[in-house]
Design a protein around this motif. Sequence first.
Motif, PDB file in Angstrom:
ATOM      1  N   ALA A 211    -105.317 -52.820 -81.949  1.00  0.00           N
ATOM      2  CA  ALA A 211    -106.103 -51.991 -80.975  1.00  0.00           C
ATOM      3  C   ALA A 211    -106.891 -50.944 -81.975  1.00  0.00           C
ATOM      4  O   ALA A 211    -107.392 -49.906 -81.464  1.00  0.00           O
ATOM      5  CB  ALA A 211    -105.010 -51.026 -80.243  1.00  0.00           C
ATOM      6  N   GLY A 212    -107.118 -51.410 -83.235  1.00  0.00           N
ATOM      7  CA  GLY A 212    -107.965 -50.694 -84.101  1.00  0.00           C
ATOM      8  C   GLY A 212    -107.706 -49.137 -84.185  1.00  0.00           C
ATOM      9  O   GLY A 212    -106.660 -48.676 -84.510  1.00  0.00           O
ATOM     10  N   GLU A 213    -108.567 -48.213 -83.821  1.00  0.00           N
ATOM     11  CA  GLU A 213    -108.362 -46.734 -84.039  1.00  0.00           C
ATOM     12  C   GLU A 213    -107.406 -46.135 -82.977  1.00  0.00           C
ATOM     13  O   GLU A 213    -106.567 -45.205 -83.196  1.00  0.00           O
ATOM     14  CB  GLU A 213    -109.848 -46.173 -83.681  1.00  0.00           C
ATOM     15  N   LYS A 214    -107.401 -46.743 -81.809  1.00  0.00           N
ATOM     16  CA  LYS A 214    -106.395 -46.346 -80.990  1.00  0.00           C
ATOM     17  C   LYS A 214    -104.962 -46.524 -81.564  1.00  0.00           C
ATOM     18  O   LYS A 214    -104.000 -45.669 -81.345  1.00  0.00           O
ATOM     19  CB  LYS A 214    -106.425 -46.878 -79.571  1.00  0.00           C
ATOM     20  N   HIS A 215    -104.837 -47.765 -82.333  1.00  0.00           N
ATOM     21  CA  HIS A 215    -103.472 -48.131 -82.977  1.00  0.00           C
ATOM     22  C   HIS A 215    -103.086 -47.012 -83.721  1.00  0.00           C
ATOM     23  O   HIS A 215    -101.886 -46.509 -83.939  1.00  0.00           O
ATOM     24  CB  HIS A 215    -103.403 -49.400 -83.510  1.00  0.00           C
TER      25      HIS A 215
ATOM     26  N   VAL B 253     -96.487 -29.165 -67.079  1.00  0.00           N
ATOM     27  CA  VAL B 253     -96.653 -30.289 -67.789  1.00  0.00           C
ATOM     28  C   VAL B 253     -98.165 -30.350 -67.978  1.00  0.00           C
ATOM     29  O   VAL B 253     -98.841 -30.402 -67.099  1.00  0.00           O
ATOM     30  CB  VAL B 253     -96.018 -31.430 -67.238  1.00  0.00           C
ATOM     31  N   ARG B 254     -98.782 -30.356 -69.287  1.00  0.00           N
ATOM     32  CA  ARG B 254    -100.154 -30.572 -69.304  1.00  0.00           C
ATOM     33  C   ARG B 254    -100.345 -31.823 -70.291  1.00  0.00           C
ATOM     34  O   ARG B 254     -99.695 -32.362 -71.023  1.00  0.00           O
ATOM     35  CB  ARG B 254    -100.616 -29.504 -70.378  1.00  0.00           C
ATOM     36  N   VAL B 255    -101.366 -32.729 -69.600  1.00  0.00           N
ATOM     37  CA  VAL B 255    -101.651 -33.843 -70.163  1.00  0.00           C
ATOM     38  C   VAL B 255    -102.537 -33.813 -71.357  1.00  0.00           C
ATOM     39  O   VAL B 255    -103.620 -32.786 -71.440  1.00  0.00           O
ATOM     40  CB  VAL B 255    -102.485 -34.782 -69.102  1.00  0.00           C
ATOM     41  N   LYS B 256    -102.167 -34.456 -72.637  1.00  0.00           N
ATOM     42  CA  LYS B 256    -103.009 -34.676 -73.582  1.00  0.00           C
ATOM     43  C   LYS B 256    -103.136 -36.132 -73.898  1.00  0.00           C
ATOM     44  O   LYS B 256    -102.452 -36.817 -74.100  1.00  0.00           O
ATOM     45  CB  LYS B 256    -102.395 -34.131 -74.976  1.00  0.00           C
ATOM     46  N   ASN B 257    -104.681 -36.307 -74.087  1.00  0.00           N
ATOM     47  CA  ASN B 257    -104.922 -37.789 -74.704  1.00  0.00           C
ATOM     48  C   ASN B 257    -105.237 -37.852 -76.047  1.00  0.00           C
ATOM     49  O   ASN B 257    -106.000 -37.172 -76.735  1.00  0.00           O
ATOM     50  CB  ASN B 257    -106.290 -38.499 -73.991  1.00  0.00           C
ATOM     51  N   PRO B 258    -104.134 -38.295 -76.931  1.00  0.00           N
ATOM     52  CA  PRO B 258    -104.295 -38.191 -78.348  1.00  0.00           C
ATOM     53  C   PRO B 258    -105.165 -39.364 -78.774  1.00  0.00           C
ATOM     54  O   PRO B 258    -105.099 -39.424 -79.977  1.00  0.00           O
ATOM     55  CB  PRO B 258    -102.724 -38.468 -78.746  1.00  0.00           C
ATOM     56  N   LEU B 259    -105.555 -40.076 -78.092  1.00  0.00           N
ATOM     57  CA  LEU B 259    -106.566 -41.498 -78.501  1.00  0.00           C
ATOM     58  C   LEU B 259    -107.882 -40.825 -78.603  1.00  0.00           C
ATOM     59  O   LEU B 259    -108.998 -41.435 -79.087  1.00  0.00           O
ATOM     60  CB  LEU B 259    -106.326 -42.332 -77.676  1.00  0.00           C
ATOM     61  N   THR B 260    -108.289 -39.610 -78.221  1.00  0.00           N
ATOM     62  CA  THR B 260    -109.555 -38.834 -78.175  1.00  0.00           C
ATOM     63  C   THR B 260    -109.837 -38.347 -79.574  1.00  0.00           C
ATOM     64  O   THR B 260    -109.053 -38.125 -80.077  1.00  0.00           O
ATOM     65  CB  THR B 260    -110.082 -38.098 -77.083  1.00  0.00           C
ATOM     66  N   ARG B 261    -111.206 -38.351 -79.848  1.00  0.00           N
ATOM     67  CA  ARG B 261    -111.627 -37.511 -81.346  1.00  0.00           C
ATOM     68  C   ARG B 261    -111.279 -36.203 -80.840  1.00  0.00           C
ATOM     69  O   ARG B 261    -111.498 -35.687 -79.906  1.00  0.00           O
ATOM     70  CB  ARG B 261    -113.137 -37.793 -81.524  1.00  0.00           C
ATOM     71  N   GLY B 262    -110.920 -35.549 -82.040  1.00  0.00           N
ATOM     72  CA  GLY B 262    -110.789 -33.999 -81.944  1.00  0.00           C
ATOM     73  C   GLY B 262    -109.273 -33.627 -81.794  1.00  0.00           C
ATOM     74  O   GLY B 262    -108.820 -32.651 -81.732  1.00  0.00           O
ATOM     75  N   GLU B 263    -108.405 -34.613 -81.401  1.00  0.00           N
ATOM     76  CA  GLU B 263    -106.915 -34.498 -81.350  1.00  0.00           C
ATOM     77  C   GLU B 263    -106.333 -34.371 -82.696  1.00  0.00           C
ATOM     78  O   GLU B 263    -106.266 -35.079 -83.354  1.00  0.00           O
ATOM     79  CB  GLU B 263    -106.414 -35.593 -80.299  1.00  0.00           C
TER      80      GLU B 263
END
Length: 142
Positions: free
Chosen positions: A20-24, A132-142
Amino acid sequence: MSDKYFVDTNILMYAHDSAAGEKHARAKALVEELWESRSGVVSTQVLQELAVNLRRKAKKPLDAKGTRDIVSDYLAWQVVVNGGDSILEALDLEARYQVSFWDALVIQAAQVAGAEILYSEDLSDGQRYGTVRVKNPLTRGE
């Protein structure tokens, strides 16, 4: 990091899928951080989905033993058991927030666990569902 962080199936899948590259890389780093801080939370639903997806949807599917070993490891985390009340509460959340039932069940489990953050790629980054707040850790800036 604060106290508890709920992790959705998709993040765990990326953490175990080296193709999965960068997401991995991002997901693996997050999961490792949660292991070190002992602050990861999952639910029986997430573990069930992970078990199926590791065997069927991963670029390099795992056998039953490899899948069992990974799922067994996550049993060291806090595991929210989805019971009958969970289903009823998820139905209410589904109607309230206009999300899928399965997403509502994840949100419900995160709330029950007392997690302030729900790591997911499927739900809208920054969206609040009660406490609860959602965070996407796969996006840039996280």
